[in-house]
Design a protein around this motif. Structure first.
Motif, PDB file in Angstrom:
ATOM      1  N   ASP A 156      -5.075  15.530 -36.247  1.00 19.65           N
ATOM      2  CA  ASP A 156      -5.271  14.241 -35.568  1.00 19.65           C
ATOM      3  C   ASP A 156      -5.116  14.337 -34.051  1.00 19.65           C
ATOM      4  O   ASP A 156      -5.408  13.390 -33.330  1.00 19.65           O
ATOM      5  CB  ASP A 156      -4.333  13.170 -36.126  1.00 19.65           C
ATOM      6  CG  ASP A 156      -2.846  13.420 -35.837  1.00 19.65           C
ATOM      7  OD1 ASP A 156      -2.520  14.431 -35.180  1.00 19.65           O
ATOM      8  OD2 ASP A 156      -2.015  12.606 -36.280  1.00 19.65           O
ATOM      9  N   SER A 200      -1.408  13.366 -44.615  1.00 15.41           N
ATOM     10  CA  SER A 200      -2.064  12.108 -44.998  1.00 15.41           C
ATOM     11  C   SER A 200      -1.432  11.463 -46.227  1.00 15.41           C
ATOM     12  O   SER A 200      -2.129  11.016 -47.146  1.00 15.41           O
ATOM     13  CB  SER A 200      -3.562  12.341 -45.230  1.00 15.41           C
ATOM     14  OG  SER A 200      -4.177  12.856 -44.066  1.00 15.41           O
ATOM     15  N   THR A 208       0.964  13.560 -35.947  1.00 16.69           N
ATOM     16  CA  THR A 208       1.131  14.591 -36.972  1.00 16.69           C
ATOM     17  C   THR A 208       0.917  15.981 -36.391  1.00 16.69           C
ATOM     18  O   THR A 208       1.652  16.924 -36.722  1.00 16.69           O
ATOM     19  CB  THR A 208       0.168  14.333 -38.141  1.00 16.69           C
ATOM     20  OG1 THR A 208       0.545  13.101 -38.781  1.00 16.69           O
ATOM     21  CG2 THR A 208       0.215  15.449 -39.161  1.00 16.69           C
ATOM     22  N   GLY A 234      -0.424  11.404 -41.323  1.00 17.42           N
ATOM     23  CA  GLY A 234      -1.809  11.621 -40.899  1.00 17.42           C
ATOM     24  C   GLY A 234      -2.221  13.056 -41.105  1.00 17.42           C
ATOM     25  O   GLY A 234      -1.444  13.893 -41.588  1.00 17.42           O
ATOM     26  N   TYR A 240      -3.693   5.729 -37.737  1.00 17.86           N
ATOM     27  CA  TYR A 240      -4.800   6.671 -37.533  1.00 17.86           C
ATOM     28  C   TYR A 240      -6.066   6.123 -38.187  1.00 17.86           C
ATOM     29  O   TYR A 240      -6.283   6.252 -39.386  1.00 17.86           O
ATOM     30  CB  TYR A 240      -4.462   8.044 -38.110  1.00 17.86           C
ATOM     31  CG  TYR A 240      -5.537   9.085 -37.857  1.00 17.86           C
ATOM     32  CD1 TYR A 240      -5.667   9.675 -36.609  1.00 17.86           C
ATOM     33  CD2 TYR A 240      -6.425   9.463 -38.868  1.00 17.86           C
ATOM     34  CE1 TYR A 240      -6.661  10.624 -36.366  1.00 17.86           C
ATOM     35  CE2 TYR A 240      -7.417  10.413 -38.636  1.00 17.86           C
ATOM     36  CZ  TYR A 240      -7.529  10.975 -37.375  1.00 17.86           C
ATOM     37  OH  TYR A 240      -8.506  11.909 -37.131  1.00 17.86           O
ATOM     38  N   SER A 269      -4.982   9.005 -32.773  1.00 18.21           N
ATOM     39  CA  SER A 269      -6.288   9.594 -32.484  1.00 18.21           C
ATOM     40  C   SER A 269      -6.632   9.424 -31.011  1.00 18.21           C
ATOM     41  O   SER A 269      -6.122   8.522 -30.344  1.00 18.21           O
ATOM     42  CB  SER A 269      -7.382   8.927 -33.336  1.00 18.21           C
ATOM     43  OG  SER A 269      -7.821   7.719 -32.731  1.00 18.21           O
TER      44      SER A 269
END
Length: 352
Positions: free
Chosen positions: A35, A64, A39, A31, A188, A214
């Protein structure tokens, strides 16, 4: 003559310092570092290690990175560029790591949450089920509707184990409460995760827990005037009126240890699974939680750290009423790592 020799020695020392090879360490994230979750917690660990070692270590990261074939090319690229140590921080990187490690035996790979190892591949994870249980205690006491929502990520043992640990904490203090699970099949995706939380809130849930990265489920809870249990890190700034606490990661000291072992030439492949006693996992609690509840959580936290209590202590029954862990027994690591069933106060199914 002595001055000349001293000057030569000093010059050699300076040259040695200038030409000393810094250890190159790479981090691959599933991610974005922003976030505020999984991550973000790993990158805090990277920053911690960079600060500890200074110029002796060069760290790099790429965020990501999708799980699967694309991650294999990223792993290969880092190995080709001469990185000595690569941390890959998502379950879906497991097979790509094994494939790349065969071709780059001098590179050390560390895989977070996986179970496959090789001579140059180790795995690491934390016993997140310990603080998950503690947050279940909080949720079980704070709920008034006895409907607790859980926005689940992917149906893998790690996630199932976390749901069960949380539900066992809920049940310990509130046998009447149920934990309702909805799957997002995401790590995410804020929009999708918020919608999943809203569907649980519409069912009457007044506490929302999550496994994703998130803060969207917590923001939904605040919007509905409910409470939330976060994950990965302290997320109170995103939902200050809802956030009760979260099970959190602290990767820095572990990353420091692995890097030191590699630098010293003492690193060996292992399957590390540390708990609150190691400090790799912990619980964060907000001021919305009453002091009496905080004290209860503290008692259980100390008992877990001291080995006097285990969240998966029997008797534990599954949803179908089958006795999974008899009274007096504790779930083995093998049972925890392969968990594919829900405890009896969870409402929901596990997708095949």
């Amino acid at each position: 003559m002595k001055k000349h020799m001293l000057l030569v020695v000093l010059l050699l020392l300076v040259a040695s310092f200038l030409t000393a090879k810094a250890l190159k360490v790479a981090f691959i994230y599933v991610g974005p570092v922003g976030d505020a979750g999984w991550t973000y917690a790993h990158d805090l660990g990277r920053q911690y290690a960079q600060q500890v070692f200074g110029r002796d270590v060069i760290t790099s990261f790429i965020e990501s990175v999708p799980e699967g074939a694309e991650s294999e090319s990223v792993l290969r690229n880092y190995a080709q560029r001469g990185y000595d140590l690569i941390f890959a921080t998502s379950f879906g990187y497991m097979d790509p790591i094994i494939n790349v490690a065969k071709k780059y035996p001098k590179t050390i790979f560390m895989h977070c949450s996986g179970y496959k190892t090789a001579e140059n591949v180790g795995t690491y994870f934390g016993r997140m089920y310990e603080p998950r249980f503690l947050t279940g205690l909080i949720a079980g006491i704070m709920t008034k509707s006895n409907i607790i929502g859980y926005v689940a990520a992917h149906p893998i043992p790690e996630v199932i184990r976390g749901i069960n640990a949380f539900a066992l904490g809920v049940k310990y203090v509130n046998p009447n409460a149920k934990v309702h699970v909805i799957w997002s099949n995401t790590w995410y995706d804020p929009a999708m995760e918020k919608e999943a939380a809203i569907s649980l809130l519409d069912m009457g849930a007044d506490v929302i827990a999550q496994h994703q990265d998130s803060p969207a489920p917590q923001q939904a809870a605040q919007q509905y005037g409910a409470y939330s249990i976060g994950y990965n890190s302290d997320m109170r700034e995103f939902a200050p009126k809802a956030y009760l606490g979260a099970p959190i990661w602290n990767w820095g000291p572990y990353y420091e240890k692995v890097i030191r072992d590699v630098m010293a030439g003492t690193w060996k492949s292992e399957q590390y699974w540390g708990g609150m006693a190691d400090g790799v996992v912990d619980i964060d609690i907000s001021d919305l939680v009453p002091d009496t509840v905080k004290k209860l959580v503290s008692v259980f936290k100390d008992a877990i750290i001291e080995g006097k209590f285990h969240p998966f202590s029997g008797p534990i029954y599954d949803q179908d009423g089958n006795l999974r862990i008899p009274a007096g027994d504790v779930a083995s690591d093998g049972e925890l790592l392969s968990m594919d069933w829900f405890v009896d106060n969870v409402v929901g199914t596990i997708p095949k």
